[in-house]
Design a protein around this motif. Structure first.
Motif, PDB file in Angstrom:
ATOM      1  N   ASP A  53      57.818  49.406  20.624  1.00  0.00           N
ATOM      2  CA  ASP A  53      58.529  50.236  19.649  1.00  0.00           C
ATOM      3  C   ASP A  53      60.012  49.860  19.596  1.00  0.00           C
ATOM      4  O   ASP A  53      60.614  49.803  18.510  1.00  0.00           O
ATOM      5  CB  ASP A  53      58.390  51.714  20.008  1.00  0.00           C
ATOM      6  N   TYR A  54      60.570  49.614  20.777  1.00  0.00           N
ATOM      7  CA  TYR A  54      61.995  49.245  20.840  1.00  0.00           C
ATOM      8  C   TYR A  54      62.248  47.922  20.115  1.00  0.00           C
ATOM      9  O   TYR A  54      63.177  47.818  19.301  1.00  0.00           O
ATOM     10  CB  TYR A  54      62.442  49.141  22.301  1.00  0.00           C
ATOM     11  N   VAL A  55      61.420  46.929  20.384  1.00  0.00           N
ATOM     12  CA  VAL A  55      61.571  45.632  19.725  1.00  0.00           C
ATOM     13  C   VAL A  55      61.431  45.783  18.211  1.00  0.00           C
ATOM     14  O   VAL A  55      62.145  45.144  17.439  1.00  0.00           O
ATOM     15  CB  VAL A  55      60.536  44.620  20.275  1.00  0.00           C
ATOM     16  N   GLY A  56      60.514  46.649  17.793  1.00  0.00           N
ATOM     17  CA  GLY A  56      60.351  46.902  16.364  1.00  0.00           C
ATOM     18  C   GLY A  56      61.599  47.516  15.750  1.00  0.00           C
ATOM     19  O   GLY A  56      61.990  47.157  14.627  1.00  0.00           O
ATOM     20  N   LEU A  57      62.229  48.436  16.472  1.00  0.00           N
ATOM     21  CA  LEU A  57      63.465  49.051  15.978  1.00  0.00           C
ATOM     22  C   LEU A  57      64.580  48.022  15.863  1.00  0.00           C
ATOM     23  O   LEU A  57      65.332  48.010  14.887  1.00  0.00           O
ATOM     24  CB  LEU A  57      63.892  50.189  16.911  1.00  0.00           C
ATOM     25  N   VAL A  58      64.675  47.148  16.861  1.00  0.00           N
ATOM     26  CA  VAL A  58      65.720  46.127  16.850  1.00  0.00           C
ATOM     27  C   VAL A  58      65.549  45.187  15.655  1.00  0.00           C
ATOM     28  O   VAL A  58      66.520  44.761  15.032  1.00  0.00           O
ATOM     29  CB  VAL A  58      65.720  45.332  18.171  1.00  0.00           C
ATOM     30  N   ALA A  90      62.483  63.401  31.081  1.00  0.00           N
ATOM     31  CA  ALA A  90      63.813  63.723  30.556  1.00  0.00           C
ATOM     32  C   ALA A  90      64.214  62.739  29.457  1.00  0.00           C
ATOM     33  O   ALA A  90      64.743  63.124  28.410  1.00  0.00           O
ATOM     34  CB  ALA A  90      64.845  63.707  31.684  1.00  0.00           C
ATOM     35  N   LEU A  91      63.925  61.466  29.668  1.00  0.00           N
ATOM     36  CA  LEU A  91      64.243  60.455  28.662  1.00  0.00           C
ATOM     37  C   LEU A  91      63.377  60.624  27.415  1.00  0.00           C
ATOM     38  O   LEU A  91      63.859  60.444  26.288  1.00  0.00           O
ATOM     39  CB  LEU A  91      64.063  59.057  29.253  1.00  0.00           C
ATOM     40  N   ALA A  92      62.119  60.968  27.618  1.00  0.00           N
ATOM     41  CA  ALA A  92      61.222  61.186  26.477  1.00  0.00           C
ATOM     42  C   ALA A  92      61.701  62.357  25.626  1.00  0.00           C
ATOM     43  O   ALA A  92      61.686  62.292  24.389  1.00  0.00           O
ATOM     44  CB  ALA A  92      59.801  61.435  26.971  1.00  0.00           C
ATOM     45  N   GLU A  93      62.143  63.423  26.269  1.00  0.00           N
ATOM     46  CA  GLU A  93      62.629  64.590  25.536  1.00  0.00           C
ATOM     47  C   GLU A  93      63.959  64.272  24.844  1.00  0.00           C
ATOM     48  O   GLU A  93      64.214  64.728  23.729  1.00  0.00           O
ATOM     49  CB  GLU A  93      62.792  65.778  26.477  1.00  0.00           C
ATOM     50  N   SER A  94      64.789  63.473  25.494  1.00  0.00           N
ATOM     51  CA  SER A  94      66.040  63.050  24.883  1.00  0.00           C
ATOM     52  C   SER A  94      65.773  62.287  23.585  1.00  0.00           C
ATOM     53  O   SER A  94      66.421  62.537  22.561  1.00  0.00           O
ATOM     54  CB  SER A  94      66.820  62.148  25.852  1.00  0.00           C
ATOM     55  N   HIS A  95      64.788  61.406  23.625  1.00  0.00           N
ATOM     56  CA  HIS A  95      64.463  60.625  22.429  1.00  0.00           C
ATOM     57  C   HIS A  95      63.844  61.504  21.352  1.00  0.00           C
ATOM     58  O   HIS A  95      64.065  61.278  20.152  1.00  0.00           O
ATOM     59  CB  HIS A  95      63.509  59.490  22.793  1.00  0.00           C
ATOM     60  N   ARG A  96      63.074  62.509  21.750  1.00  0.00           N
ATOM     61  CA  ARG A  96      62.469  63.409  20.765  1.00  0.00           C
ATOM     62  C   ARG A  96      63.542  64.196  20.015  1.00  0.00           C
ATOM     63  O   ARG A  96      63.460  64.385  18.799  1.00  0.00           O
ATOM     64  CB  ARG A  96      61.506  64.381  21.452  1.00  0.00           C
ATOM     65  N   ARG A 106      66.843  57.326  19.497  1.00  0.00           N
ATOM     66  CA  ARG A 106      67.775  56.205  19.526  1.00  0.00           C
ATOM     67  C   ARG A 106      67.096  55.024  20.217  1.00  0.00           C
ATOM     68  O   ARG A 106      66.317  55.198  21.153  1.00  0.00           O
ATOM     69  CB  ARG A 106      69.054  56.565  20.260  1.00  0.00           C
ATOM     70  N   ALA A 107      67.436  53.826  19.756  1.00  0.00           N
ATOM     71  CA  ALA A 107      66.816  52.625  20.309  1.00  0.00           C
ATOM     72  C   ALA A 107      67.114  52.482  21.800  1.00  0.00           C
ATOM     73  O   ALA A 107      66.238  52.124  22.592  1.00  0.00           O
ATOM     74  CB  ALA A 107      67.307  51.389  19.552  1.00  0.00           C
ATOM     75  N   GLY A 108      68.351  52.765  22.196  1.00  0.00           N
ATOM     76  CA  GLY A 108      68.722  52.638  23.605  1.00  0.00           C
ATOM     77  C   GLY A 108      67.936  53.582  24.495  1.00  0.00           C
ATOM     78  O   GLY A 108      67.571  53.228  25.625  1.00  0.00           O
ATOM     79  N   THR A 109      67.660  54.781  23.985  1.00  0.00           N
ATOM     80  CA  THR A 109      66.863  55.738  24.750  1.00  0.00           C
ATOM     81  C   THR A 109      65.425  55.259  24.888  1.00  0.00           C
ATOM     82  O   THR A 109      64.810  55.398  25.946  1.00  0.00           O
ATOM     83  CB  THR A 109      66.890  57.125  24.076  1.00  0.00           C
ATOM     84  N   MET A 110      64.896  54.680  23.811  1.00  0.00           N
ATOM     85  CA  MET A 110      63.547  54.137  23.850  1.00  0.00           C
ATOM     86  C   MET A 110      63.434  53.026  24.906  1.00  0.00           C
ATOM     87  O   MET A 110      62.464  52.960  25.661  1.00  0.00           O
ATOM     88  CB  MET A 110      63.158  53.593  22.481  1.00  0.00           C
ATOM     89  N   PHE A 111      64.441  52.167  24.953  1.00  0.00           N
ATOM     90  CA  PHE A 111      64.439  51.095  25.954  1.00  0.00           C
ATOM     91  C   PHE A 111      64.493  51.672  27.367  1.00  0.00           C
ATOM     92  O   PHE A 111      63.760  51.230  28.258  1.00  0.00           O
ATOM     93  CB  PHE A 111      65.636  50.157  25.727  1.00  0.00           C
ATOM     94  N   ALA A 112      65.362  52.654  27.578  1.00  0.00           N
ATOM     95  CA  ALA A 112      65.473  53.271  28.904  1.00  0.00           C
ATOM     96  C   ALA A 112      64.156  53.923  29.312  1.00  0.00           C
ATOM     97  O   ALA A 112      63.746  53.846  30.479  1.00  0.00           O
ATOM     98  CB  ALA A 112      66.599  54.309  28.904  1.00  0.00           C
ATOM     99  N   LEU A 113      63.470  54.577  28.363  1.00  0.00           N
ATOM    100  CA  LEU A 113      62.184  55.213  28.652  1.00  0.00           C
ATOM    101  C   LEU A 113      61.146  54.166  29.053  1.00  0.00           C
ATOM    102  O   LEU A 113      60.381  54.365  30.000  1.00  0.00           O
ATOM    103  CB  LEU A 113      61.704  55.993  27.428  1.00  0.00           C
ATOM    104  N   ALA A 114      61.118  53.039  28.329  1.00  0.00           N
ATOM    105  CA  ALA A 114      60.178  51.970  28.668  1.00  0.00           C
ATOM    106  C   ALA A 114      60.449  51.425  30.070  1.00  0.00           C
ATOM    107  O   ALA A 114      59.513  51.174  30.847  1.00  0.00           O
ATOM    108  CB  ALA A 114      60.277  50.848  27.636  1.00  0.00           C
TER     109      ALA A 114
END
Length: 213
Positions: free
Chosen positions: A84-89, A48-54, A58-66
């Motif tokens: 990926d999240y750290v790269g976005l930040v 669900a989180l992966a599809e949300s990010h697709r 959003r960076a916050g979604t990427m963090f939650a997925l990780a």
């Protein structure tokens, strides 16, 4: 040739509702994913989180997925998404970096802790594999330097499919544990010779050759 103003306006007008719908769907999936994760239902939370990010990256979604994947035991995927999240930040404005500082610190700690536990799988084709042989791991095609190189994978079972041109697919399954390093010699299925026609073709050729003597 540039688009006419009215055409551009029409395109933007049509895109806006679609983008709004994707954003709304993404938010609903994010909320579902977080709720499922808090309930320990990682098998439904992470997708669900992966599809949300697709739908709405959003960076916050990427963090939650990780975080979800780390709890689910998908170590390689988790480390990749933390990275990926750290790269976005790192690309954010100073104000946004401050807002994400605590999560970025958590992501760095998680990567350091998880990396040594990530399994590595090396897939090797046999010497008689012809050019054009296709190798897929869990549906993802691998080629070039990916073969013969130890690659990070999630713990558990993986399905490896090899296919030689004009031959059926050959499927192998391999299970790998946390922190394990495994090398798998792949098997291939070569095309079968047409035994029914080869002798007949040879006979016709020989007869024709003798008739020309």
């Amino acid at each position: 040739m540039s688009a006419a103003p009215w055409t551009l306006g029409l395109c933007l007008g049509l895109a806006a509702p679609a983008m709004a719908q994707d954003s709304a769907a993404s938010e609903a999936l994010f909320n579902k994913g977080v709720a499922e994760m808090e309930a320990g239902k990682y098998a439904s939370a992470c997708p669900a989180l992966a599809e949300s990010h697709r739908l709405d990256p959003r960076a916050g979604t990427m963090f939650a997925l990780a975080e979800c994947e780390a709890k689910w035991g998908k170590l390689a995927s988790s480390v990749a998404h933390y990275s990926d999240y750290v790269g976005l930040v790192s690309l954010m404005t100073p104000a946004d970096k401050t807002r994400h500082a605590a999560r970025a610190k958590t992501a760095e700690k998680q990567m350091s802790a998880l990396r040594p536990q990530v399994p590595q799988l090396t897939l090797v084709l046999p010497a008689n594999a012809p050019p054009g042989t296709v190798v897929k791991r869990d549906g993802l095609e691998l080629s070039g330097v990916s073969l013969g190189t130890a690659l990070p994978v999630d713990p558990g079972e993986h399905v490896i499919v090899t296919q030689v041109p004009s031959a059926p697919e050959h499927e192998q399954k391999v299970t790998i544990a946390v922190g394990e390093r495994k090398r798998l010699e792949l098997k291939i299925e070569l095309p079968k010779a047409d035994a029914a026609t080869t002798p007949a073709d040879a006979t016709v050729y020989i007869a024709g050759f003798l008739n020309r003597l």
